[in-house]
Motif scaffolding. Sequence first.
Motif, PDB file in Angstrom:
ATOM      1  N   PRO A 291     -24.881  38.285  22.134  1.00 43.60           N
ATOM      2  CA  PRO A 291     -25.100  39.746  20.891  1.00 43.60           C
ATOM      3  C   PRO A 291     -23.983  40.885  21.326  1.00 43.60           C
ATOM      4  O   PRO A 291     -22.767  40.357  21.949  1.00 43.60           O
ATOM      5  CB  PRO A 291     -25.815  40.568  23.046  1.00 43.60           C
ATOM      6  CG  PRO A 291     -25.513  40.552  23.652  1.00 43.60           C
ATOM      7  CD  PRO A 291     -25.558  38.540  23.157  1.00 43.60           C
ATOM      8  N   LYS A 292     -24.013  41.272  20.160  1.00 43.68           N
ATOM      9  CA  LYS A 292     -22.386  42.033  19.983  1.00 43.68           C
ATOM     10  C   LYS A 292     -22.454  43.547  19.362  1.00 43.68           C
ATOM     11  O   LYS A 292     -23.616  43.990  18.889  1.00 43.68           O
ATOM     12  CB  LYS A 292     -22.160  40.911  18.803  1.00 43.68           C
ATOM     13  CG  LYS A 292     -22.175  39.423  18.806  1.00 43.68           C
ATOM     14  CD  LYS A 292     -20.275  39.479  19.993  1.00 43.68           C
ATOM     15  CE  LYS A 292     -18.909  39.361  18.602  1.00 43.68           C
ATOM     16  NZ  LYS A 292     -17.967  38.785  18.566  1.00 43.68           N
ATOM     17  N   ARG A 293     -21.313  44.213  19.587  1.00 46.59           N
ATOM     18  CA  ARG A 293     -21.016  45.432  19.628  1.00 46.59           C
ATOM     19  C   ARG A 293     -19.670  45.063  18.888  1.00 46.59           C
ATOM     20  O   ARG A 293     -18.782  44.822  19.397  1.00 46.59           O
ATOM     21  CB  ARG A 293     -21.385  46.207  20.602  1.00 46.59           C
ATOM     22  CG  ARG A 293     -20.545  47.614  20.758  1.00 46.59           C
ATOM     23  CD  ARG A 293     -21.148  48.498  19.471  1.00 46.59           C
ATOM     24  NE  ARG A 293     -22.469  48.679  19.352  1.00 46.59           N
ATOM     25  CZ  ARG A 293     -22.749  49.515  18.565  1.00 46.59           C
ATOM     26  NH1 ARG A 293     -22.280  50.124  17.285  1.00 46.59           N
ATOM     27  NH2 ARG A 293     -24.507  49.952  18.570  1.00 46.59           N
ATOM     28  N   ALA A 294     -19.209  46.158  18.023  1.00 50.89           N
ATOM     29  CA  ALA A 294     -17.691  46.056  17.444  1.00 50.89           C
ATOM     30  C   ALA A 294     -16.954  47.156  18.523  1.00 50.89           C
ATOM     31  O   ALA A 294     -17.757  48.166  19.168  1.00 50.89           O
ATOM     32  CB  ALA A 294     -17.457  47.433  16.409  1.00 50.89           C
ATOM     33  N   THR A 295     -16.160  46.985  18.735  1.00 46.19           N
ATOM     34  CA  THR A 295     -15.091  47.481  19.606  1.00 46.19           C
ATOM     35  C   THR A 295     -14.120  48.064  19.185  1.00 46.19           C
ATOM     36  O   THR A 295     -13.715  48.023  18.437  1.00 46.19           O
ATOM     37  CB  THR A 295     -15.053  46.168  20.810  1.00 46.19           C
ATOM     38  OG1 THR A 295     -13.255  45.568  20.189  1.00 46.19           O
ATOM     39  CG2 THR A 295     -15.603  45.806  21.833  1.00 46.19           C
ATOM     40  N   GLY A 296     -13.763  49.628  20.138  1.00 46.38           N
ATOM     41  CA  GLY A 296     -12.767  50.826  18.961  1.00 46.38           C
ATOM     42  C   GLY A 296     -11.360  49.658  20.575  1.00 46.38           C
ATOM     43  O   GLY A 296     -11.426  48.930  21.183  1.00 46.38           O
ATOM     44  N   ARG A 297     -10.450  50.593  19.716  1.00 46.93           N
ATOM     45  CA  ARG A 297      -8.934  49.750  20.799  1.00 46.93           C
ATOM     46  C   ARG A 297      -9.200  49.878  21.676  1.00 46.93           C
ATOM     47  O   ARG A 297      -9.290  50.811  22.568  1.00 46.93           O
ATOM     48  CB  ARG A 297      -7.852  50.721  19.913  1.00 46.93           C
ATOM     49  CG  ARG A 297      -6.337  50.318  20.111  1.00 46.93           C
ATOM     50  CD  ARG A 297      -5.609  51.314  19.533  1.00 46.93           C
ATOM     51  NE  ARG A 297      -4.163  50.829  19.646  1.00 46.93           N
ATOM     52  CZ  ARG A 297      -3.158  50.078  18.789  1.00 46.93           C
ATOM     53  NH1 ARG A 297      -4.324  49.158  18.039  1.00 46.93           N
ATOM     54  NH2 ARG A 297      -2.504  49.409  20.023  1.00 46.93           N
ATOM     55  N   GLY A 298      -8.681  49.093  22.376  1.00 47.06           N
ATOM     56  CA  GLY A 298      -8.580  48.591  24.335  1.00 47.06           C
ATOM     57  C   GLY A 298      -9.679  48.316  24.877  1.00 47.06           C
ATOM     58  O   GLY A 298      -9.655  48.024  25.617  1.00 47.06           O
ATOM     59  N   GLU A 299     -10.859  48.485  23.782  1.00 43.31           N
ATOM     60  CA  GLU A 299     -11.963  47.920  24.604  1.00 43.31           C
ATOM     61  C   GLU A 299     -12.926  47.405  24.910  1.00 43.31           C
ATOM     62  O   GLU A 299     -12.498  46.130  23.993  1.00 43.31           O
ATOM     63  CB  GLU A 299     -13.063  49.151  23.933  1.00 43.31           C
ATOM     64  CG  GLU A 299     -14.395  49.129  24.742  1.00 43.31           C
ATOM     65  CD  GLU A 299     -15.544  50.700  23.405  1.00 43.31           C
ATOM     66  OE1 GLU A 299     -16.655  50.818  24.112  1.00 43.31           O
ATOM     67  OE2 GLU A 299     -15.273  50.255  22.209  1.00 43.31           O
ATOM     68  N   ARG A 300     -13.317  46.576  26.571  1.00 40.28           N
ATOM     69  CA  ARG A 300     -13.972  45.526  26.319  1.00 40.28           C
ATOM     70  C   ARG A 300     -15.221  45.289  25.424  1.00 40.28           C
ATOM     71  O   ARG A 300     -16.296  46.308  25.705  1.00 40.28           O
ATOM     72  CB  ARG A 300     -13.743  45.024  27.444  1.00 40.28           C
ATOM     73  CG  ARG A 300     -12.379  44.740  28.198  1.00 40.28           C
ATOM     74  CD  ARG A 300     -11.355  43.998  28.370  1.00 40.28           C
ATOM     75  NE  ARG A 300     -11.945  42.776  28.674  1.00 40.28           N
ATOM     76  CZ  ARG A 300     -12.133  42.027  29.869  1.00 40.28           C
ATOM     77  NH1 ARG A 300     -10.898  42.828  30.433  1.00 40.28           N
ATOM     78  NH2 ARG A 300     -12.761  40.943  30.214  1.00 40.28           N
ATOM     79  N   PRO A 301     -15.871  44.239  25.478  1.00 38.68           N
ATOM     80  CA  PRO A 301     -16.896  44.144  24.704  1.00 38.68           C
ATOM     81  C   PRO A 301     -18.022  44.285  25.315  1.00 38.68           C
ATOM     82  O   PRO A 301     -19.071  44.438  25.507  1.00 38.68           O
ATOM     83  CB  PRO A 301     -16.774  42.939  24.239  1.00 38.68           C
ATOM     84  CG  PRO A 301     -15.732  42.159  24.086  1.00 38.68           C
ATOM     85  CD  PRO A 301     -14.729  43.019  24.788  1.00 38.68           C
ATOM     86  N   ILE A 302     -17.941  44.062  27.055  1.00 36.06           N
ATOM     87  CA  ILE A 302     -18.839  44.926  27.980  1.00 36.06           C
ATOM     88  C   ILE A 302     -19.812  46.096  27.769  1.00 36.06           C
ATOM     89  O   ILE A 302     -20.273  46.214  27.889  1.00 36.06           O
ATOM     90  CB  ILE A 302     -18.754  44.076  28.971  1.00 36.06           C
ATOM     91  CG1 ILE A 302     -18.987  42.949  29.393  1.00 36.06           C
ATOM     92  CG2 ILE A 302     -19.968  44.762  30.442  1.00 36.06           C
ATOM     93  CD1 ILE A 302     -18.607  42.163  31.145  1.00 36.06           C
ATOM     94  N   THR A 303     -18.154  46.961  28.071  1.00 35.59           N
ATOM     95  CA  THR A 303     -17.232  48.420  27.945  1.00 35.59           C
ATOM     96  C   THR A 303     -18.979  49.114  26.140  1.00 35.59           C
ATOM     97  O   THR A 303     -19.278  50.109  26.663  1.00 35.59           O
ATOM     98  CB  THR A 303     -16.510  48.427  28.177  1.00 35.59           C
ATOM     99  OG1 THR A 303     -15.592  48.153  29.552  1.00 35.59           O
ATOM    100  CG2 THR A 303     -16.707  50.220  27.626  1.00 35.59           C
ATOM    101  N   ALA A 304     -18.358  48.387  25.476  1.00 35.20           N
ATOM    102  CA  ALA A 304     -18.966  48.699  24.439  1.00 35.20           C
ATOM    103  C   ALA A 304     -20.449  48.474  24.057  1.00 35.20           C
ATOM    104  O   ALA A 304     -20.817  49.313  24.118  1.00 35.20           O
ATOM    105  CB  ALA A 304     -18.460  47.888  22.644  1.00 35.20           C
TER     106      ALA A 304
END
Length: 513
Positions: A291-304
């Motif tokens: 499962p995926k989600r685009a991340t923001g600058r410095g954001e970790r995939p789990i958090t996103a």
Amino acid sequence: MLTGCLRGIEKEGLRVDSQGWLSTRAHPQALGSALTHPHITTDYSEALLELITGTHHSASGVTDELEWVHRLAMVGLGDELLWNQSMPALLPAEPDIPIAWYGDSNTGMLKHVYRRGLAVRYGKLMQCIAGLHYNFSLPDALWTHKDLFATNQTSQAQKSDRQSEGYVALIRNFVRYSWLLMYLFGASPAVSNNFLRNQNNHGLLPLGLTTSYLPWATSLRMSDLGYQNKAQSTLKLCYNDLPTFLDRLYSAVTTPWPAYESIGTKRDGQWIQLNCNLLQIENEFYSTIRPKRATGRGERPITALAKRGVQYIEVRCLDIDPFEPTGISAQTVRFMDAFLLFCALEHSPQFGDDGYCTESAQNFNSVVIQGRKPGLALSRNGIPVDLPEWAYEVLDRVADCADLLATQLSDETYRQAVQTQRDKVKDVSLTPSARVLATLEQGQSFHEFALSLSKAHTEHFRKTGLSAQEQELADRMRDDSLAAQKALEADKAVSFEQYVEDFHRALQAPQRD
């Protein structure tokens, strides 16, 4: 709504010389910066190119762009070739396999040190195996459509939850039925003996003097010989719901692992891995689908994923098709669309209490190592079922989705794509793995076979070349990517040690409602 589906492709391939030996040269300057170029980067090795498309609303859009990115890469490779096979070319001694380098910015060094960690954890050889990733999303509105899914959810948060539930259900069905993809598209039944140098109990049979194989195998890449099953063998993530999946992934990236603790993070003052946890980062979790989600600058995939839910899925089990110049056919792209739509719409019961389906994993592995074996039976709810019988049943339901796509997208080739797969079930000799072995059994070694096709494909793209307008765009992307890397390297406000500490601190534990 089906016109709102998006698909994108990431295709890996080794740079090799004219004899098929892994290149030990630096990433070609003509291809720009591997750190910041929008379409051409590297994966594990400096020589392992990764060619990336954008996302497209049509299958023809993504295949056209993949062809263009290949032309772009081939023009910049000089006298080198792109190895168009999942199992590696001839590899030098392990210490001489170059790890990808992205410059000395903090961002580039994080990527490089992560790969150093992969080397000390798993060795370099198997990380030269290449694959093709298929990214796919359905339009957001589909997941809350009252005629498709029973739902009373109205708030944005509730819609996000429903979407995540839908994608996780899709993943469960993918896990149930992905054995079929291995039968239909597995294309790595053999390997050069050069790759087996450090493996004594590989279980393969000799085929000539320099090739080893399994007679009924479809994809050695996805077997114990490859990467997927050697890494994190104890890690069983839950596919029943997103929060539990993220909890277990969070535990894996934050829990020290004794074997990695004994290595440490530095050797002779040099970083050798980012941490000593079971996984250094989320991307170290290797599976057939994510499962995926685009991340923001410095954001970790789990958090996103925890904050905004699942945005799309990434299919990771497809072999490179050596018979196709881009590594995937236009029909395969359309079949993947229909197959993933089927996985989304098909009823998807939850797995057992642990959220992991052992039966499905065993079916997948059976097809990987003996999928073309006459009389092979798989297990469906504990009951044996012949592979062709089950395959036809699944293909009938995939065909319904192909009909939908063909009608709504005005693309008849969706229906043809499913018929092509039915033909492979009826006649096993039509499968890519059988076609590869048919060539090898005529006397060619695996290396000769792969090198010959790689040369032909490289020449195909070079002969087409780039138009003046395309070359202008290529030059602009190259120059912009090199300038972007220099800008990152000029920023010395934070030391690398502090950058790594901040990177780990950015990981937030998933919060349950």
